[in-house]
Design a protein around this motif. Structure first.
Motif, mmCIF file in Angstrom:
data_model
loop_
_atom_site.group_PDB
_atom_site.id
_atom_site.type_symbol
_atom_site.label_atom_id
_atom_site.label_comp_id
_atom_site.label_asym_id
_atom_site.label_seq_id
_atom_site.Cartn_x
_atom_site.Cartn_y
_atom_site.Cartn_z
ATOM 1 N N TYR A 158 4.969 -9.348 -0.728
ATOM 2 C CA TYR A 158 5.341 -7.957 -1.119
ATOM 3 C C TYR A 158 3.537 -7.606 -2.528
ATOM 4 O O TYR A 158 4.122 -7.716 -3.691
ATOM 5 C CB TYR A 158 6.056 -8.230 -3.123
ATOM 6 C CG TYR A 158 6.551 -9.405 -3.369
ATOM 7 C CD1 TYR A 158 5.960 -10.393 -4.135
ATOM 8 C CD2 TYR A 158 8.321 -10.244 -2.454
ATOM 9 C CE1 TYR A 158 6.241 -11.659 -4.620
ATOM 10 C CE2 TYR A 158 8.154 -11.679 -3.314
ATOM 11 C CZ TYR A 158 7.107 -12.536 -4.821
ATOM 12 O OH TYR A 158 7.483 -13.219 -4.610
ATOM 13 N N CYS A 189 8.656 -8.042 2.144
ATOM 14 C CA CYS A 189 9.188 -7.362 0.540
ATOM 15 C C CYS A 189 10.293 -6.858 1.182
ATOM 16 O O CYS A 189 11.338 -6.835 1.380
ATOM 17 C CB CYS A 189 7.980 -5.760 0.603
ATOM 18 S SG CYS A 189 8.482 -4.931 1.998
ATOM 19 N N ASP A 193 12.509 -2.731 -4.081
ATOM 20 C CA ASP A 193 11.074 -2.883 -4.948
ATOM 21 C C ASP A 193 10.400 -2.148 -5.342
ATOM 22 O O ASP A 193 9.651 -0.919 -4.443
ATOM 23 C CB ASP A 193 10.108 -3.781 -3.921
ATOM 24 C CG ASP A 193 8.184 -4.342 -4.858
ATOM 25 O OD1 ASP A 193 8.461 -3.947 -5.805
ATOM 26 O OD2 ASP A 193 7.987 -5.357 -4.508
ATOM 27 N N HIS A 228 11.080 -6.718 -6.574
ATOM 28 C CA HIS A 228 9.192 -8.050 -6.890
ATOM 29 C C HIS A 228 10.181 -8.593 -7.211
ATOM 30 O O HIS A 228 10.437 -8.996 -7.666
ATOM 31 C CB HIS A 228 8.510 -6.882 -7.036
ATOM 32 C CG HIS A 228 7.094 -7.368 -7.130
ATOM 33 N ND1 HIS A 228 6.353 -6.730 -6.378
ATOM 34 C CD2 HIS A 228 6.531 -7.859 -7.990
ATOM 35 C CE1 HIS A 228 5.536 -7.284 -5.884
ATOM 36 N NE2 HIS A 228 5.096 -8.003 -7.806
#
Length: 258
Positions: A158, A189, A193, A228
């Motif tokens: 991420y 990721c 996010d 995230h």
């Protein structure tokens, strides 16, 4: 003072080390701290690039988990020129402190730090293949580190803003360096996010595909339901299933490449 630890019958040695970083490309000379974890018989070595919170207990635990898998691991202080000993929590104050130092990092500094770390490892373990893993801002920096020819495999977890920003640069983006990556690069990721919207993921996917037309070296891994920071147990977005999957895929890549 080295600290001996044993887990799953694997004895590891963990200690702080100091790595000299020479002046280069506008980067001043300094000493960079690193958390060095060494198993009895390392099968490879991995650089660990931390989030904006510094080389904190979670980042050190990542290095120790890698060592338990047989990889020597070196967690670097990527803020070595402004806050070498930064170790803050996952709260608003910690985030503010980390972002202040994040904004002082340049790509030139990062690449000089990575080369110094590579040289330091190769001096004592010249036969080990090298990998890299980074999280959050460290993930962003890991994409830059992947251009080092000594690094055979990189996991960018991420690493936001790679399609719109490059540390210390005005016009270029970090994503523009992907064609320079000779090794393997996997980008991870979560699909929830907020720091990595759809257009960012599309840009990453396109860059990886363009640089690896055969689809054998680079990969974008999108974790369903994850936000995230989903790899970190100390963060609110920790996602156990996505974290376990990401960890296993990282080990898969390192087993193949290192």
């Amino acid at each position: 003072m080295p600290v001996s630890k044993s887990a799953n019958a694997m004895t590891i040695e963990a200690s702080w080390v100091q790595i000299s970083v020479p002046a280069a490309a506008g980067v001043t000379a300094t000493v960079m701290p690193g958390w060095w974890v060494l198993p009895e018989q390392p099968r490879g070595a991995v650089l660990v690039l931390p989030e904006v919170f510094g080389v904190n207990s979670w980042v050190r635990s990542v290095a120790e988990r890698l060592a338990q898998e047989g990889y020597a691991a070196l967690a670097l202080s990527t803020f070595s020129r402004s806050a070498p000993d930064l170790d803050v929590g996952y709260d608003e104050a910690g985030l503010a402190a980390g972002r202040e130092h994040r904004d002082r990092v340049t790509a030139e500094q990062l690449l000089a730090d990575v080369q110094a770390a590579v040289d330091w490892i190769q001096q004592s373990h010249p036969s080990l293949s090298l990998g890299c893993v980074g999280f959050c801002f460290g993930g962003h920096l890991a994409m830059l580190a992947a251009t080092n020819p000594a690094i055979a495999a990189t996991c960018d977890f991420y690493g936001a803003r790679v399609s719109s920003f490059k540390p210390g640069a005005v016009e270029k983006t970090t994503l523009s360096v992907v064609p320079e990556v000779a090794g393997r690069l996997w980008c991870f990721c979560g699909d929830q996010d907020p720091l990595m919207p759809a257009e960012e993921l599309q840009a990453i996917d396109q860059a990886l595909r363009s640089a690896d037309t055969e689809g054998s070296r680079h990969r974008l891994v999108v974790a369903p339901g994850a936000g995230h920071g989903y790899m970190c147990q100390a963060r609110a977005d920790f996602h156990p299933e996505a974290a376990a999957s990401g960890w296993n895929q990282m080990l898969e890549l390192f087993a193949e490449a290192l």
